[in-house]
Design a protein around this motif. Structure first.
Motif, PDB file in Angstrom:
ATOM      1  N   ILE A  86       0.832  -1.207   0.000  1.00 54.10           N
ATOM      2  CA  ILE A  86       0.000   0.000   0.000  1.00 54.10           C
ATOM      3  C   ILE A  86       0.868   1.259   0.000  1.00 54.10           C
ATOM      4  O   ILE A  86       0.503   2.285  -0.582  1.00 54.10           O
ATOM      5  N   PHE A  87       2.019   1.184   0.646  1.00 58.22           N
ATOM      6  CA  PHE A  87       2.891   2.351   0.762  1.00 58.22           C
ATOM      7  C   PHE A  87       3.878   2.459  -0.398  1.00 58.22           C
ATOM      8  O   PHE A  87       4.699   3.372  -0.434  1.00 58.22           O
ATOM      9  N   SER A  88       3.803   1.533  -1.346  1.00 58.69           N
ATOM     10  CA  SER A  88       4.684   1.568  -2.507  1.00 58.69           C
ATOM     11  C   SER A  88       4.219   2.643  -3.486  1.00 58.69           C
ATOM     12  O   SER A  88       3.014   2.828  -3.689  1.00 58.69           O
ATOM     13  N   PRO A  89       5.145   3.354  -4.124  1.00 62.95           N
ATOM     14  CA  PRO A  89       4.760   4.365  -5.114  1.00 62.95           C
ATOM     15  C   PRO A  89       3.978   3.795  -6.293  1.00 62.95           C
ATOM     16  O   PRO A  89       3.250   4.528  -6.963  1.00 62.95           O
ATOM     17  N   THR A  90       4.119   2.497  -6.556  1.00 55.87           N
ATOM     18  CA  THR A  90       3.437   1.907  -7.711  1.00 55.87           C
ATOM     19  C   THR A  90       2.083   1.275  -7.364  1.00 55.87           C
ATOM     20  O   THR A  90       1.418   0.733  -8.246  1.00 55.87           O
ATOM     21  N   PHE A  91       1.669   1.352  -6.099  1.00 59.70           N
ATOM     22  CA  PHE A  91       0.408   0.720  -5.715  1.00 59.70           C
ATOM     23  C   PHE A  91      -0.784   1.366  -6.423  1.00 59.70           C
ATOM     24  O   PHE A  91      -1.799   0.716  -6.666  1.00 59.70           O
ATOM     25  N   GLY A  92      -0.654   2.635  -6.785  1.00 59.28           N
ATOM     26  CA  GLY A  92      -1.744   3.317  -7.483  1.00 59.28           C
ATOM     27  C   GLY A  92      -2.105   2.660  -8.799  1.00 59.28           C
ATOM     28  O   GLY A  92      -3.269   2.675  -9.214  1.00 59.28           O
ATOM     29  N   PHE A  93      -1.105   2.065  -9.460  1.00 59.58           N
ATOM     30  CA  PHE A  93      -1.393   1.370 -10.718  1.00 59.58           C
ATOM     31  C   PHE A  93      -2.269   0.151 -10.467  1.00 59.58           C
ATOM     32  O   PHE A  93      -3.153  -0.172 -11.262  1.00 59.58           O
ATOM     33  N   ILE A  94      -2.043  -0.535  -9.336  1.00 59.93           N
ATOM     34  CA  ILE A  94      -2.862  -1.701  -8.978  1.00 59.93           C
ATOM     35  C   ILE A  94      -4.293  -1.262  -8.681  1.00 59.93           C
ATOM     36  O   ILE A  94      -5.257  -1.867  -9.153  1.00 59.93           O
ATOM     37  N   VAL A  95      -4.434  -0.190  -7.900  1.00 58.63           N
ATOM     38  CA  VAL A  95      -5.771   0.338  -7.591  1.00 58.63           C
ATOM     39  C   VAL A  95      -6.486   0.749  -8.883  1.00 58.63           C
ATOM     40  O   VAL A  95      -7.686   0.525  -9.053  1.00 58.63           O
ATOM     41  N   SER A  96      -5.715   1.338  -9.803  1.00 64.37           N
ATOM     42  CA  SER A  96      -6.321   1.838 -11.046  1.00 64.37           C
ATOM     43  C   SER A  96      -6.953   0.734 -11.874  1.00 64.37           C
ATOM     44  O   SER A  96      -7.878   0.987 -12.649  1.00 64.37           O
ATOM     45  N   PHE A  97      -6.474  -0.511 -11.731  1.00 63.94           N
ATOM     46  CA  PHE A  97      -7.025  -1.610 -12.519  1.00 63.94           C
ATOM     47  C   PHE A  97      -8.527  -1.763 -12.292  1.00 63.94           C
ATOM     48  O   PHE A  97      -9.263  -2.159 -13.200  1.00 63.94           O
ATOM     49  N   ILE A  98      -8.980  -1.471 -11.085  1.00 65.04           N
ATOM     50  CA  ILE A  98     -10.414  -1.567 -10.764  1.00 65.04           C
ATOM     51  C   ILE A  98     -11.202  -0.576 -11.611  1.00 65.04           C
ATOM     52  O   ILE A  98     -12.215  -0.912 -12.231  1.00 65.04           O
ATOM     53  N   ASN A 128      -5.313   4.219 -16.328  1.00 59.13           N
ATOM     54  CA  ASN A 128      -4.218   3.557 -15.607  1.00 59.13           C
ATOM     55  C   ASN A 128      -3.026   4.499 -15.431  1.00 59.13           C
ATOM     56  O   ASN A 128      -2.462   4.627 -14.337  1.00 59.13           O
ATOM     57  N   TYR A 129      -2.654   5.177 -16.492  1.00 61.37           N
ATOM     58  CA  TYR A 129      -1.513   6.097 -16.440  1.00 61.37           C
ATOM     59  C   TYR A 129      -1.814   7.316 -15.560  1.00 61.37           C
ATOM     60  O   TYR A 129      -0.973   7.730 -14.755  1.00 61.37           O
ATOM     61  N   LEU A 130      -2.999   7.900 -15.731  1.00 63.01           N
ATOM     62  CA  LEU A 130      -3.353   9.094 -14.956  1.00 63.01           C
ATOM     63  C   LEU A 130      -3.401   8.808 -13.461  1.00 63.01           C
ATOM     64  O   LEU A 130      -2.805   9.527 -12.652  1.00 63.01           O
ATOM     65  N   PHE A 131      -4.113   7.759 -13.098  1.00 62.81           N
ATOM     66  CA  PHE A 131      -4.266   7.421 -11.679  1.00 62.81           C
ATOM     67  C   PHE A 131      -2.930   6.970 -11.091  1.00 62.81           C
ATOM     68  O   PHE A 131      -2.503   7.448 -10.035  1.00 62.81           O
ATOM     69  N   GLY A 132      -2.267   6.040 -11.778  1.00 61.95           N
ATOM     70  CA  GLY A 132      -1.037   5.466 -11.252  1.00 61.95           C
ATOM     71  C   GLY A 132       0.090   6.470 -11.133  1.00 61.95           C
ATOM     72  O   GLY A 132       0.821   6.490 -10.140  1.00 61.95           O
ATOM     73  N   THR A 133       0.247   7.322 -12.142  1.00 61.91           N
ATOM     74  CA  THR A 133       1.343   8.292 -12.134  1.00 61.91           C
ATOM     75  C   THR A 133       1.128   9.360 -11.065  1.00 61.91           C
ATOM     76  O   THR A 133       2.065   9.767 -10.373  1.00 61.91           O
ATOM     77  N   ASN A 134      -0.109   9.826 -10.931  1.00 62.62           N
ATOM     78  CA  ASN A 134      -0.396  10.816  -9.888  1.00 62.62           C
ATOM     79  C   ASN A 134      -0.219  10.221  -8.498  1.00 62.62           C
ATOM     80  O   ASN A 134       0.310  10.875  -7.596  1.00 62.62           O
ATOM     81  N   MET A 136       1.845   7.810  -7.740  1.00 61.68           N
ATOM     82  CA  MET A 136       3.291   7.688  -7.576  1.00 61.68           C
ATOM     83  C   MET A 136       3.907   9.025  -7.176  1.00 61.68           C
ATOM     84  O   MET A 136       4.739   9.100  -6.261  1.00 61.68           O
ATOM     85  N   TYR A 137       3.497  10.091  -7.844  1.00 68.42           N
ATOM     86  CA  TYR A 137       4.041  11.421  -7.545  1.00 68.42           C
ATOM     87  C   TYR A 137       3.757  11.822  -6.100  1.00 68.42           C
ATOM     88  O   TYR A 137       4.666  12.229  -5.366  1.00 68.42           O
ATOM     89  N   PHE A 138       2.493  11.702  -5.686  1.00 69.64           N
ATOM     90  CA  PHE A 138       2.133  12.124  -4.332  1.00 69.64           C
ATOM     91  C   PHE A 138       2.731  11.209  -3.271  1.00 69.64           C
ATOM     92  O   PHE A 138       3.062  11.655  -2.165  1.00 69.64           O
ATOM     93  N   THR A 139       2.904   9.926  -3.601  1.00 67.69           N
ATOM     94  CA  THR A 139       3.565   9.012  -2.671  1.00 67.69           C
ATOM     95  C   THR A 139       5.004   9.449  -2.419  1.00 67.69           C
ATOM     96  O   THR A 139       5.464   9.519  -1.272  1.00 67.69           O
ATOM     97  N   LYS A 153       6.931  16.566 -13.504  1.00 66.06           N
ATOM     98  CA  LYS A 153       7.345  16.297 -14.878  1.00 66.06           C
ATOM     99  C   LYS A 153       8.195  15.033 -14.955  1.00 66.06           C
ATOM    100  O   LYS A 153       8.027  14.214 -15.869  1.00 66.06           O
ATOM    101  N   MET A 154       9.075  14.832 -13.971  1.00 65.49           N
ATOM    102  CA  MET A 154       9.919  13.643 -13.951  1.00 65.49           C
ATOM    103  C   MET A 154       9.074  12.380 -13.834  1.00 65.49           C
ATOM    104  O   MET A 154       9.361  11.365 -14.482  1.00 65.49           O
ATOM    105  N   ALA A 155       8.032  12.442 -13.004  1.00 66.85           N
ATOM    106  CA  ALA A 155       7.151  11.280 -12.835  1.00 66.85           C
ATOM    107  C   ALA A 155       6.562  10.867 -14.179  1.00 66.85           C
ATOM    108  O   ALA A 155       6.490   9.676 -14.510  1.00 66.85           O
ATOM    109  N   TRP A 156       6.150  11.845 -14.986  1.00 66.83           N
ATOM    110  CA  TRP A 156       5.563  11.538 -16.286  1.00 66.83           C
ATOM    111  C   TRP A 156       6.619  11.100 -17.296  1.00 66.83           C
ATOM    112  O   TRP A 156       6.343  10.262 -18.168  1.00 66.83           O
ATOM    113  N   LEU A 157       7.835  11.643 -17.175  1.00 70.45           N
ATOM    114  CA  LEU A 157       8.911  11.207 -18.071  1.00 70.45           C
ATOM    115  C   LEU A 157       9.232   9.736 -17.868  1.00 70.45           C
ATOM    116  O   LEU A 157       9.604   9.036 -18.821  1.00 70.45           O
TER     117      LEU A 157
END
Length: 197
Positions: A86-98, A128-134, A136-139, A153-157
């Motif tokens: 849950i505390f991983s920066p990439t967990f948002g991508f998993i949540v986004s799958f729903i 997936n990209y919008l939710f997961g990347t945002n 990751m950034y806020f994490t 910008k780096m997060a999106w790069l």
């Protein structure tokens, strides 16, 4: 809330397994790297879940996948699992799958042309990209150790290298699911799987 049929439960289990395999496909087949970018298939199967199972069952499949991983079964990337994810920066991508599966399902429940399938798949990938990347950034900004000079910008790069792969796989998912809809899924017990959602 409609009851889940035996077929629905079977399909949910199948997509949980496929998404787990997709998360770790490069561990199983290490040659699946293009230009150093691993070809993972999590998003591909989340997109397929929405296209094939519809909004309700597709979202349920992705919820089950997430919960199975959170209780400790190693179904996430790198054969990981557990609440610490849950505390991983990439967990948002998993949540986004729903949301990916639900939104895609809603689109193709209204229109079933090939163009609708491909459009829905690409919209799902964008979610997936919008939710997961945002996420990751806020994490990184709130609790994770961000790299020096880390910016939005780096997060999106960071998302540019896998983007072509995900676009191609999303289009492929749309074509494959549409083909299945016109053949296998339109017959027998599979008929109206999405409508039962």
């Amino acid at each position: 809330m409609k009851k889940l049929r035996a077929l629905d439960i079977t399909l949910v289990g199948m997509f949980v397994a496929l998404t787990a395999i997709g998360a770790n496909i490069t561990s199983i087949a290490p040659f699946l790297h293009v230009g150093g970018v691993p070809i993972t298939l999590q998003t591909f199967f989340a997109v397929l879940a929405g296209l094939i199972l519809g909004s309700r069952i597709g979202a349920i499949a992705m919820i089950v996948y997430m919960l199975v991983g959170l209780v400790g079964v190693p179904v996430f990337a790198g054969f990981s699992g557990g609440l610490r994810i849950i505390f991983s920066p990439t967990f948002g991508f998993i949540v986004s799958f729903i949301f990916v599966a639900f939104i895609i399902g809603k689109i193709i429940e209204r229109k079933t042309s090939l163009s609708a399938y491909i459009t829905a798949a690409l919209i799902g990938m964008a979610v997936n990209y919008l939710f997961g990347t945002n996420w990751m950034y806020f994490t990184f900004k709130l609790w994770a150790a961000a790299p020096a000079g880390f910016t939005y910008k780096m997060a999106w790069l960071w998302m540019i290298p896998p983007l072509p792969k995900d676009i191609i796989l999303s289009i492929l998912a749309g074509v494959l699911a549409h083909r299945l809809e016109k053949t296998v899924l339109s017959k027998g017990q599979f008929k109206n799987v999405k409508r039962a959602s």
